[in-house]
Write an enzyme that holds these catalytic residues in place. Structure first.
Site, PDB file in Angstrom:
ATOM      1  CG  HIS A 124      27.906   0.106 -11.058  1.00 45.76           C
ATOM      2  ND1 HIS A 124      26.944   0.569 -10.216  1.00 45.76           N
ATOM      3  CD2 HIS A 124      28.508   1.203 -11.591  1.00 45.76           C
ATOM      4  CE1 HIS A 124      26.935   1.893 -10.239  1.00 45.76           C
ATOM      5  NE2 HIS A 124      27.874   2.297 -11.063  1.00 45.76           N
ATOM      6  CB  ILE A 164      24.496   1.183  -6.641  1.00 45.63           C
ATOM      7  CG1 ILE A 164      24.790   1.176  -5.142  1.00 45.63           C
ATOM      8  CG2 ILE A 164      23.615   2.370  -7.022  1.00 45.63           C
ATOM      9  CD1 ILE A 164      25.669   2.335  -4.696  1.00 45.63           C
ATOM     10  N   GLY A 197      23.132   4.926 -12.619  1.00 45.41           N
ATOM     11  CA  GLY A 197      22.247   6.019 -13.020  1.00 45.41           C
ATOM     12  C   GLY A 197      22.086   6.130 -14.521  1.00 45.41           C
ATOM     13  CB  VAL A 198      24.413   5.906 -17.438  1.00 45.97           C
ATOM     14  CG1 VAL A 198      25.265   7.097 -17.090  1.00 45.97           C
ATOM     15  CG2 VAL A 198      25.131   4.618 -17.130  1.00 45.97           C
ATOM     16  CD  GLU A 211      19.213   3.075 -23.357  1.00 44.62           C
ATOM     17  OE1 GLU A 211      18.555   2.483 -24.241  1.00 44.62           O
ATOM     18  OE2 GLU A 211      19.834   4.145 -23.575  1.00 44.62           O
TER      19      GLU A 211
END
Length: 145
Positions: free
Chosen positions: A48, A54, A57-58, A62
């Site tokens: 990523h 970074i 966001g997911v 979680e």
């Protein structure tokens, strides 16, 4: 206060998917404050944006859901060993406000909004050094396994 050993009693998740490192405040049936230390050694950074890592966001969502699950389990005095699990049932009103990068300490806050027929609704926010990183309304379902 809960350290990672006690957290593992209340969440079935394990490395690399256990996303809560410590609980610093918990008021049963009301709220939780926890954190996740974001390390450059996180496996997700291999793929990523590896040149400029970074935290996804997911995974912030979680982590908020996991903190909310701890709050739910503690509130009803259950653990996964009792044959119960909190499943991520839904998310609304998601907003991402800042990037989360290695070296950040992600503070996770969750507040119970309602509980109906085993569906818990939480207002959640994640922040770094007091700056909002993400917010969401998260729903978790308490189910038997």
């Amino acid at each position: 206060m809960m350290d990672v050993r006690e957290i593992r009693e209340y969440l079935p998740h394990r490395y690399p998917f256990l996303l809560v490192d410590r609980v610093v405040e918990l008021v049963e049936h009301e709220s939780i404050v926890a954190y996740k230390n974001i390390s450059v050694n996180e496996e997700v950074f291999n793929g990523h944006f590896p040149q400029s890592p970074i935290f996804p966001g997911v995974l912030i969502l979680e982590a908020l859901a996991q903190a909310s699950g701890i709050l739910g389990f503690k509130s009803v005095n259950k653990t996964p060993e009792d044959g119960s699990i909190y499943l991520f049932a839904g998310v609304d009103n998601v907003r991402f406000k800042r990037q989360v990068i290695p070296g950040d300490r992600l503070t996770l806050e969750s507040r119970v909004v309602s509980v109906k027929r085993g569906i818990w609704k939480f207002e959640c926010k994640a922040s770094v050094d007091g700056a909002l990183a993400a917010s969401a309304t998260i729903m978790c379902a308490d189910r038997q396994v």
